[in-house]
Motif scaffolding. Structure first.
Motif, short mmCIF file in Angstrom:
data_model
loop_
_atom_site.label_atom_id
_atom_site.label_comp_id
_atom_site.label_asym_id
_atom_site.label_seq_id
_atom_site.Cartn_x
_atom_site.Cartn_y
_atom_site.Cartn_z
N PRO A 72 0.73 -1.49 -0.07
CA PRO A 72 0.12 0.03 0.01
C PRO A 72 0.79 1.27 0.00
O PRO A 72 0.33 2.25 -0.53
CB PRO A 72 -0.80 -0.10 1.31
CG PRO A 72 -0.88 -1.50 1.65
CD PRO A 72 0.35 -2.36 0.76
N HIS A 73 2.08 1.25 0.93
CA HIS A 73 2.87 2.61 0.84
C HIS A 73 3.31 2.85 -0.48
O HIS A 73 3.35 4.19 -0.82
CB HIS A 73 3.72 2.55 1.96
CG HIS A 73 4.79 1.58 1.54
ND1 HIS A 73 4.80 0.18 1.95
CD2 HIS A 73 6.03 1.92 1.35
CE1 HIS A 73 5.96 -0.41 1.52
NE2 HIS A 73 6.79 0.55 1.28
N ARG A 74 3.64 1.92 -1.42
CA ARG A 74 4.28 2.19 -2.43
C ARG A 74 3.24 2.71 -3.54
O ARG A 74 3.63 3.42 -4.25
CB ARG A 74 5.03 1.16 -3.24
CG ARG A 74 6.21 0.70 -2.32
CD ARG A 74 7.05 -0.08 -2.99
NE ARG A 74 7.52 0.25 -4.28
CZ ARG A 74 8.24 -0.65 -5.11
NH1 ARG A 74 8.46 -2.08 -4.87
NH2 ARG A 74 8.54 -0.15 -6.25
N ILE A 75 1.90 2.05 -3.38
CA ILE A 75 0.82 2.42 -4.41
C ILE A 75 0.64 4.21 -4.05
O ILE A 75 0.15 4.72 -4.92
CB ILE A 75 -0.42 1.65 -3.99
CG1 ILE A 75 -0.04 0.16 -4.87
CG2 ILE A 75 -1.57 2.17 -4.76
CD1 ILE A 75 -0.81 -0.99 -4.56
N ALA A 76 0.40 4.26 -2.66
CA ALA A 76 0.03 5.59 -2.43
C ALA A 76 1.30 6.54 -2.76
O ALA A 76 0.89 7.84 -3.24
CB ALA A 76 0.38 5.83 -0.77
N ARG A 77 2.67 6.03 -3.14
CA ARG A 77 3.59 6.93 -3.29
C ARG A 77 3.43 7.33 -4.77
O ARG A 77 4.07 8.41 -5.39
CB ARG A 77 4.94 6.66 -3.11
CG ARG A 77 5.35 6.76 -1.52
CD ARG A 77 6.73 5.92 -1.14
NE ARG A 77 6.96 6.15 0.42
CZ ARG A 77 7.85 5.45 0.84
NH1 ARG A 77 8.45 4.65 0.14
NH2 ARG A 77 7.93 5.68 2.14
N ALA A 78 2.91 6.24 -5.69
CA ALA A 78 2.70 6.10 -7.09
C ALA A 78 1.68 7.36 -7.43
O ALA A 78 1.58 7.92 -8.45
CB ALA A 78 2.30 5.01 -7.40
N GLY A 79 0.86 8.02 -6.36
CA GLY A 79 -0.01 8.92 -6.43
C GLY A 79 -1.49 8.55 -6.40
O GLY A 79 -2.62 9.13 -6.79
N ILE A 80 -1.97 7.17 -5.60
CA ILE A 80 -3.20 7.03 -5.46
C ILE A 80 -3.63 6.77 -4.00
O ILE A 80 -2.64 6.44 -3.06
CB ILE A 80 -3.52 5.52 -6.09
CG1 ILE A 80 -3.08 5.53 -7.61
CG2 ILE A 80 -4.80 4.93 -5.66
CD1 ILE A 80 -3.29 3.89 -8.16
N GLY A 81 -4.70 7.72 -3.71
CA GLY A 81 -5.06 7.66 -2.10
C GLY A 81 -6.38 7.03 -2.16
O GLY A 81 -7.12 7.16 -3.22
N ARG A 82 -6.71 6.70 -0.74
CA ARG A 82 -8.03 6.04 -0.83
C ARG A 82 -8.82 6.42 0.67
O ARG A 82 -8.17 6.70 1.47
CB ARG A 82 -8.27 4.69 -0.95
CG ARG A 82 -7.51 3.85 0.22
CD ARG A 82 -7.84 2.32 -0.04
NE ARG A 82 -9.42 1.89 0.35
CZ ARG A 82 -9.74 0.99 0.39
NH1 ARG A 82 -9.11 -0.17 0.15
NH2 ARG A 82 -11.15 0.65 0.81
N SER A 83 -10.01 6.59 0.59
CA SER A 83 -10.70 6.41 2.00
C SER A 83 -11.42 4.88 2.09
O SER A 83 -11.27 4.20 1.38
CB SER A 83 -12.06 7.36 1.99
OG SER A 83 -12.87 7.27 1.00
N PHE A 84 -12.23 4.68 3.33
CA PHE A 84 -12.61 3.49 3.66
C PHE A 84 -14.13 3.44 3.85
O PHE A 84 -14.49 4.71 4.26
CB PHE A 84 -12.02 2.71 4.77
CG PHE A 84 -10.55 2.50 4.54
CD1 PHE A 84 -10.20 1.29 4.08
CD2 PHE A 84 -9.52 3.49 4.57
CE1 PHE A 84 -8.96 0.99 3.87
CE2 PHE A 84 -8.32 3.13 4.25
CZ PHE A 84 -7.79 1.85 3.88
N GLN A 85 -14.77 2.52 3.62
CA GLN A 85 -16.29 2.64 4.01
C GLN A 85 -16.42 2.93 5.48
O GLN A 85 -17.46 3.75 5.68
CB GLN A 85 -17.06 1.08 3.74
CG GLN A 85 -18.36 0.85 3.85
CD GLN A 85 -18.90 -0.34 3.46
OE1 GLN A 85 -18.17 -1.06 2.78
NE2 GLN A 85 -20.08 -0.68 3.81
N LEU A 86 -15.77 2.50 6.30
CA LEU A 86 -15.75 2.75 7.73
C LEU A 86 -14.75 3.82 7.90
O LEU A 86 -13.49 3.28 7.59
CB LEU A 86 -15.80 1.55 8.59
CG LEU A 86 -17.05 0.52 8.53
CD1 LEU A 86 -16.62 -0.63 9.43
CD2 LEU A 86 -18.26 1.34 8.71
#
Length: 243
Positions: A72-86
């Motif tokens: 996840p941390h490398r995907i975030a650094r690639a420019g993708i962020g996310r929120s969660f249902q909860l």
């Protein structure tokens, strides 16, 4: 222009197929939506794309970068962020400190002392102001309403300045006034250059906000296109209404 491209993505849990050889692309610079009945694989798709779980097979590409199997941390650094249902906030920390926790320390001194620069604090306050909750910066997150916590979580995502944001049911459990606020923010941020992929059950929100919609049913995309096409698609009506 395609930003996020998925090819042959599959994921099963104990013999139950959640995603079945999914191939789909989401245009960069647009507000995309991913909809479908409960159990159709939407959140599993999010979790695979963001590295929260590993897909059994398939390829994930973002703006030419192969993100398949990355944490996840490398995907975030690639420019993708996310929120969660909860909402994932620290309930006993202040609103401001919740945002500062989202900042990745860049030096050994910062990592050891957990210090934050003035620029980082100003950036956190900027996003709180954009969310309309700057007056709550010293309140504990647990004392915010559910909708305010959704705004706080979105502000936390924005602290890493992602190009693309995946939102998992941003309107779930939120009062109408704050739903309007969230929609306005998504539109504003999109106009400023950010791409969105939104999972949402509120069809009025999806149809009014989205440029491009993909519909899942039983782990498979059954339709995609603009809201005008999705509204009248017979396969979509069948998935939702059983007709």
């Amino acid at each position: 222009m395609s930003g996020l491209e998925i090819t042959g993505l599959s994921k099963s849990f104990g013999g139950v197929c959640a995603l079945d050889d999914v191939s789909v692309a989401f245009p960069h610079g647009k507000i995309n939506a991913l909809i479908g009945p409960n159990g159709s694989g939407k959140t599993t798709f999010f979790n695979c794309v963001t590295g929260m779980i590993r897909a059994d097979s398939g390829r994930i590409t973002y703006r030419g970068q192969d993100l398949t199997g990355r944490p996840p941390h490398r995907i975030a650094r690639a420019g993708i962020g996310r929120s969660f249902q909860l909402c994932r906030v620290f309930p006993r920390m202040t609103v401001l400190d919740n945002l500062l926790c989202a900042v990745q320390p860049r030096t050994l001194r910062a990592k050891a002392g957990r210090s934050h620069s003035r620029a980082e604090t100003e950036r956190a306050r900027h996003w709180l102001t954009r969310m309309g909750i700057d007056h709550l910066e010293r309140a504990e997150a647990q004392n915010l309403s559910w909708g305010q916590q959704k705004l706080l979580e979105l502000a936390g995502v924005l602290m890493s300045e992602p190009e693309t944001i995946l939102l998992d049911e941003p309107a779930g459990g939120v009062n109408p006034a704050l739903i309007d606020r969230i929609c306005a923010l998504v539109s504003e941020l999109n106009a400023e250059g950010r791409t969105f992929l939104v999972v949402e059950h509120n069809m009025d929100l999806v149809m009014s906000l989205s440029h491009h919609i993909v519909v899942f049913d039983r782990g498979w995309p059954i339709a995609e296109g603009p809201p005008s096409a999705i509204r009248s698609d017979e396969k979509v009506l069948g998935a939702y209404l059983g007709v």
